[in-house]
Design a protein around this motif. Structure first.
Motif, PDB file in Angstrom:
ATOM      1  N   ASP A   1      -3.156  -9.216  26.346  1.00 38.75           N
ATOM      2  CA  ASP A   1      -1.946  -9.946  25.958  1.00 38.75           C
ATOM      3  C   ASP A   1      -2.193 -11.449  26.026  1.00 38.75           C
ATOM      4  N   PHE A   2      -1.442 -12.188  25.211  1.00 40.21           N
ATOM      5  CA  PHE A   2      -1.609 -13.646  25.159  1.00 40.21           C
ATOM      6  C   PHE A   2      -0.235 -14.310  25.032  1.00 40.21           C
ATOM      7  N   THR A   3       0.710 -13.834  25.812  1.00 37.46           N
ATOM      8  CA  THR A   3       2.079 -14.342  25.727  1.00 37.46           C
ATOM      9  C   THR A   3       2.179 -15.833  26.061  1.00 37.46           C
ATOM     10  N   ASP A   4       1.194 -16.368  26.758  1.00 35.10           N
ATOM     11  CA  ASP A   4       1.219 -17.798  27.072  1.00 35.10           C
ATOM     12  C   ASP A   4       1.072 -18.660  25.828  1.00 35.10           C
ATOM     13  N   GLN A   5       0.717 -18.065  24.685  1.00 39.36           N
ATOM     14  CA  GLN A   5       0.550 -18.820  23.438  1.00 39.36           C
ATOM     15  C   GLN A   5       1.785 -18.733  22.535  1.00 39.36           C
ATOM     16  N   ASN A   6       2.833 -18.070  22.990  1.00 43.94           N
ATOM     17  CA  ASN A   6       3.975 -17.789  22.118  1.00 43.94           C
ATOM     18  C   ASN A   6       4.734 -19.031  21.660  1.00 43.94           C
ATOM     19  N   ASP A   7       4.557 -20.144  22.341  1.00 37.44           N
ATOM     20  CA  ASP A   7       5.254 -21.377  21.953  1.00 37.44           C
ATOM     21  C   ASP A   7       4.284 -22.444  21.479  1.00 37.44           C
ATOM     22  N   THR A   8       3.149 -22.023  20.946  1.00 42.58           N
ATOM     23  CA  THR A   8       2.139 -22.986  20.492  1.00 42.58           C
ATOM     24  C   THR A   8       2.652 -23.838  19.349  1.00 42.58           C
ATOM     25  N   TYR A   9       3.346 -23.224  18.390  1.00 39.97           N
ATOM     26  CA  TYR A   9       3.728 -23.920  17.157  1.00 39.97           C
ATOM     27  C   TYR A   9       5.237 -24.030  17.019  1.00 39.97           C
ATOM     28  N   THR A  10       5.652 -25.155  16.450  1.00 34.37           N
ATOM     29  CA  THR A  10       7.038 -25.282  16.004  1.00 34.37           C
ATOM     30  C   THR A  10       7.156 -24.656  14.616  1.00 34.37           C
ATOM     31  N   GLU A  11       8.373 -24.440  14.161  1.00 39.22           N
ATOM     32  CA  GLU A  11       8.595 -23.896  12.818  1.00 39.22           C
ATOM     33  C   GLU A  11       7.994 -24.827  11.766  1.00 39.22           C
ATOM     34  N   GLU A  12       8.169 -26.133  11.954  1.00 40.27           N
ATOM     35  CA  GLU A  12       7.637 -27.107  10.990  1.00 40.27           C
ATOM     36  C   GLU A  12       6.114 -27.047  10.946  1.00 40.27           C
ATOM     37  N   GLU A  13       5.467 -26.934  12.102  1.00 38.92           N
ATOM     38  CA  GLU A  13       4.003 -26.877  12.135  1.00 38.92           C
ATOM     39  C   GLU A  13       3.484 -25.614  11.434  1.00 38.92           C
ATOM     40  N   MET A  14       4.177 -24.499  11.619  1.00 39.04           N
ATOM     41  CA  MET A  14       3.752 -23.278  10.938  1.00 39.04           C
ATOM     42  C   MET A  14       3.932 -23.402   9.429  1.00 39.04           C
ATOM     43  N   ASP A  15       5.007 -24.046   9.001  1.00 39.54           N
ATOM     44  CA  ASP A  15       5.217 -24.252   7.569  1.00 39.54           C
ATOM     45  C   ASP A  15       4.070 -25.057   6.963  1.00 39.54           C
ATOM     46  N   ILE A  16       3.632 -26.087   7.665  1.00 36.39           N
ATOM     47  CA  ILE A  16       2.533 -26.926   7.159  1.00 36.39           C
ATOM     48  C   ILE A  16       1.255 -26.104   7.039  1.00 36.39           C
ATOM     49  N   LEU A  17       0.961 -25.287   8.036  1.00 40.53           N
ATOM     50  CA  LEU A  17      -0.279 -24.497   8.032  1.00 40.53           C
ATOM     51  C   LEU A  17      -0.278 -23.407   6.969  1.00 40.53           C
ATOM     52  N   LEU A  18       0.888 -23.031   6.486  1.00 44.76           N
ATOM     53  CA  LEU A  18       0.969 -21.959   5.497  1.00 44.76           C
ATOM     54  C   LEU A  18       1.292 -22.452   4.094  1.00 44.76           C
ATOM     55  N   THR A  19       1.419 -23.753   3.919  1.00 41.57           N
ATOM     56  CA  THR A  19       1.816 -24.298   2.618  1.00 41.57           C
ATOM     57  C   THR A  19       0.698 -25.148   2.022  1.00 41.57           C
TER      58      THR A  19
END
Length: 467
Positions: free
Chosen positions: A71-89
């Motif tokens: 498990d890697f639950t300590d990583q669950n807050d790595t990205y904000t919604e905006e940061e994920m949008d940038i990485l996927l766009t």
């Protein structure tokens, strides 16, 4: 079964007047034994393949990936919604780069790996990737100090350079550049040289093949990156190694036809770009049961780069009457980026792995299936090979597959400043054993130069009376 004989070499006429030919020098390698090459017993060869494959399912140890799927639950807050949008766009490149923006993208890339890449722990985790990140940052710093203009290509080249030795993953690409090339091996063979007896010869270089008349015999076949490491002589034979050729793809994604009175199914890709191709794939999925009673079937997945597994899943169940169940373990890493990329809601499972293990089921079949595959057979194309290896009376003919199966659930991401496209998977999978086959692939039972595979399969059917 019939047995036919074929001269191993042609006798060459030496026209030199009345002068007798000179005695061979003691240092000259002997010519191959001209004894005609007899075919092996087909039933015995097929039974040996069946026994070996069935044993993998019934007696080999279970596949365990627990050490790489904590498990890697300590990583669950790595990205904000905006940061994920940038990485996927997809977004425009910002060039030239400053040293700060270039380093930011390198750091963003390694954070993406640490939190999202399915084989991160398998390839060594922080212990391996931490020093690689430091190496990449140092290289970009050196480029800047040398006065070079920093471009997205600079970042791409550095990342490829530092990661390639550590990552043997057939899917992984950075800026369209594959990381597997450093690990990929290709088929080399010696044309027109066939043997019935390989006692004393290194099995790394001699493999079962299909002779000119269709008999199962032996030939010189080997895997190498560029052929330079292959021996020039072996057991008294002079070896002129030739790299195997690539197969050409048909114009249809799926087609059915007859070749020398043998039914042939050809699948060239597992995805559709047009309604016509979609209809062809629907026909593929639906036609399995129509071929179940055939004495022999040729199934051609040469040069098939993959797509979706669902077409072959439906075909296989129609053909055999039961779902394909090869021995494998499959997993998905429920990370922030995985869930966003695949529009998946893990509910309370964010930061954990989904692991599915199948011990495998041996599937009976009366049909002798000749499966044609080559280096272009990858991803879902290799799924066909995996499925067929769990089925009775299948012989793979041609060359090793691409080796592109270790890391499933692949997706593309874009680094924040450069917009550099990186493509990798978020799962981890093994098939039959814990061996990583990426870059090597699944090996054939009968080794043949891929463009000759269809004709060789037909010759075999004729020689042994399979039709």
């Amino acid at each position: 079964m019939k047995g036919r004989l074929l001269p191993l070499v042609l006798t060459l006429a030496l026209l030199a007047g009345c002068t007798p030919p000179p005695e061979p020098s003691p240092s000259t390698a002997p010519e191959p034994d001209p004894t005609p090459v007899a075919g092996m017993d087909f039933d015995a060869f097929l039974e040996e393949v069946n026994t070996r494959r069935k044993a993998v399912i019934e007696t080999e140890a279970a596949l365990d990936i627990g050490q790489w799927t904590s498990d890697f639950t300590d990583q669950n807050d790595t990205y904000t919604e905006e940061e994920m949008d940038i990485l996927l766009t997809p977004h425009d490149l910002t060039e030239p780069l400053t040293i700060e923006t270039a380093q930011e993208d390198i750091e963003a890339f390694f954070t993406l790996l640490r939190t999202t890449y399915g084989a991160y722990e398998y390839f060594g985790g922080d212990e391996v990737f931490g020093p690689l990140e430091e190496q990449a940052l140092a290289q970009i710093q050196q480029e800047a100090e040398d006065g070079k203009i920093l471009l997205s290509r600079t970042v791409q080249d550095i990342l490829v350079d530092v990661l390639s030795p550590a990552v043997r993953d057939g899917h992984f690409a950075i800026g369209g550049q594959s990381l597997i090339e450093l690990h990929r091996v290709y088929l080399y063979y010696v044309p027109d040289l066939y043997l019935s007896d390989v006692d004393g010869l290194d099995s790394d270089y001699v493999k079962p093949t299909i002779g000119p008349e269709g008999q199962i015999c032996y030939g010189f076949y080997a895997l190498s990156q560029d052929g330079t490491d292959l021996p020039h002589t072996l057991g008294g034979y002079d070896l002129d190694w030739t790299q195997a050729e690539r197969s050409t793809r048909g114009s249809k994604v799926f087609s059915e036809y007859s070749y020398q009175d043998i039914p042939v199914l050809q699948s060239t890709q597992m995805y559709a770009n047009t309604p016509e191709q979609e209809a062809q794939l629907e026909r593929f999925a639906a036609c399995g049961g129509e071929y179940a009673g055939e004495p022999v079937l040729i199934f051609d997945v040469r040069a098939n780069p993959g797509g979706s597994d669902r077409w072959i899943m439906n075909w296989f169940e129609g053909f055999t009457g039961q779902p394909a169940q090869p021995k494998r373990v499959f997993s998905a890493r429920y990370s922030q980026m995985f869930c966003r990329a695949f529009d998946f809601d893990p509910e309370n499972d964010l930061g954990t792995w989904m692991v599915s293990e199948d011990q495998g089921t041996w599937t009976p079949s009366e049909t002798v299936t000749l499966l044609l595959a080559d280096k272009g057979t990858a991803s879902s194309g290799e799924t066909v090979v995996e499925f067929f290896r769990s089925m009775e009376n299948v012989l793979a003919v041609g060359a090793p597959t691409s080796g592109c199966a270790l890391v499933p659930n692949n997706s593309g991401f874009y680094l924040p400043n450069t917009g550099l496209y990186v493509y990798f998977g978020t799962g981890l999978a093994f098939h039959e054993t814990m061996e990583n086959r990426d870059g090597t692939g699944f090996l054939p039972d009968l080794w043949v130069n891929p463009p000759d595979a269809l004709d060789a399969a037909a010759r075999l059917c004729d020689y042994y009376g399979l039709k």
